[in-house]
Scaffold this motif. Structure first.
Motif, mmCIF file in Angstrom:
data_model
loop_
_atom_site.group_PDB
_atom_site.id
_atom_site.type_symbol
_atom_site.label_atom_id
_atom_site.label_comp_id
_atom_site.label_asym_id
_atom_site.label_seq_id
_atom_site.Cartn_x
_atom_site.Cartn_y
_atom_site.Cartn_z
ATOM 1 N N ALA A 72 45.933 39.541 27.172
ATOM 2 C CA ALA A 72 45.309 38.397 26.504
ATOM 3 C C ALA A 72 46.341 37.505 25.823
ATOM 4 C CB ALA A 72 44.271 38.885 25.486
ATOM 5 N N ASN A 76 47.219 33.607 27.093
ATOM 6 C CA ASN A 76 46.833 32.547 26.161
ATOM 7 C C ASN A 76 48.034 31.870 25.511
ATOM 8 O OD1 ASN A 76 43.731 32.256 25.576
ATOM 9 N ND2 ASN A 76 44.110 34.416 26.018
ATOM 10 N N ASN A 81 42.603 28.111 26.225
ATOM 11 C CA ASN A 81 41.686 29.254 26.160
ATOM 12 C C ASN A 81 41.576 29.900 27.525
ATOM 13 O OD1 ASN A 81 41.054 29.128 23.450
ATOM 14 N ND2 ASN A 81 39.242 27.851 23.761
ATOM 15 N N THR A 82 41.924 31.166 27.583
ATOM 16 C CA THR A 82 41.963 31.898 28.841
ATOM 17 C C THR A 82 41.319 33.257 28.642
ATOM 18 O OG1 THR A 82 44.047 30.769 29.347
ATOM 19 C CG2 THR A 82 43.504 32.699 30.672
ATOM 20 N N VAL A 83 40.465 33.625 29.595
ATOM 21 C CA VAL A 83 39.759 34.899 29.532
ATOM 22 C C VAL A 83 40.040 35.701 30.799
ATOM 23 C CG1 VAL A 83 37.925 33.998 28.035
ATOM 24 C CG2 VAL A 83 37.651 33.890 30.528
ATOM 25 N N SER A 85 39.031 37.411 34.169
ATOM 26 C CA SER A 85 37.988 37.346 35.190
ATOM 27 C C SER A 85 37.844 38.699 35.878
ATOM 28 C CB SER A 85 38.263 36.240 36.209
ATOM 29 O OG SER A 85 39.445 36.488 36.927
ATOM 30 N N SER A 136 43.241 36.123 35.256
ATOM 31 C CA SER A 136 42.778 35.271 34.165
ATOM 32 C C SER A 136 42.106 34.014 34.703
ATOM 33 C CB SER A 136 43.958 34.879 33.270
ATOM 34 O OG SER A 136 44.848 34.025 33.966
#
Length: 154
Positions: A72, A76, A81-83, A85, A136
């Motif tokens: 994370a 980021n 904003n990166t999550v 997947s 991500s």
């Protein structure tokens, strides 16, 4: 904002501080930040007695969480904003109470909204415990809202 945030490392440092201040889960596990650079992070976690399962080894969920938190911060680090997947992990060797685990996240690909990161979890003695791959996806917004727009205006 000051001009120094055009510097990718200064941006990564600012984002790290902002994310860390809000990440109670990572802090609660005693995880420590060793290094964050653009697309890269290295964290450490001591294996405590309350992290050991019925086989007297570190529960895989804690190892996964260490790798995921490291992932994370790496993805980021650009203030986008990166999550996750998707993520997968291969457990290769046990970790034991008293071990200090280090997770190193390395960006392998970043194209458009997607990225691929490999995270290696090792003991401080160098034994590889797990290999984690995270994919991500960049979503709307910034970790530190308005930072890029303000910088662009200076």
């Amino acid at each position: 904002m000051t001009e120094h945030l055009f510097d990718p490392q200064a941006m990564a440092d600012a984002v790290t501080q902002a994310m860390w201040s809000r990440d109670r889960a990572t802090q609660g596990l005693g995880i420590q930040i060793l290094s964050v650079k653009p697309g890269y992070a290295m964290f450490a976690m001591p294996v405590r007695s309350d992290m050991v399962n019925g086989h007297h080894i570190c529960h895989g969920g804690f190892i996964f969480t260490l790798a995921d938190s490291t992932f994370a911060f790496a993805c980021n680090s650009y203030n986008q904003n990166t999550v996750a997947s998707s993520c997968n992990i291969d457990f290769l060797a046990p970790a034991r109470e008293g071990d200090v685990l280090e997770a190193e996240a390395v960006e392998r690909s970043l194209s458009g909204r997607t990225g691929v990161y490999d995270i290696t979890v090792r003991t401080r003695m160098g034994k590889t415990v797990a290999l984690f791959r995270g994919k991500s996806y960049r979503v709307k917004g910034e970790v530190i809202a308005g930072l890029q727009q303000t910088d662009a205006a200076t």
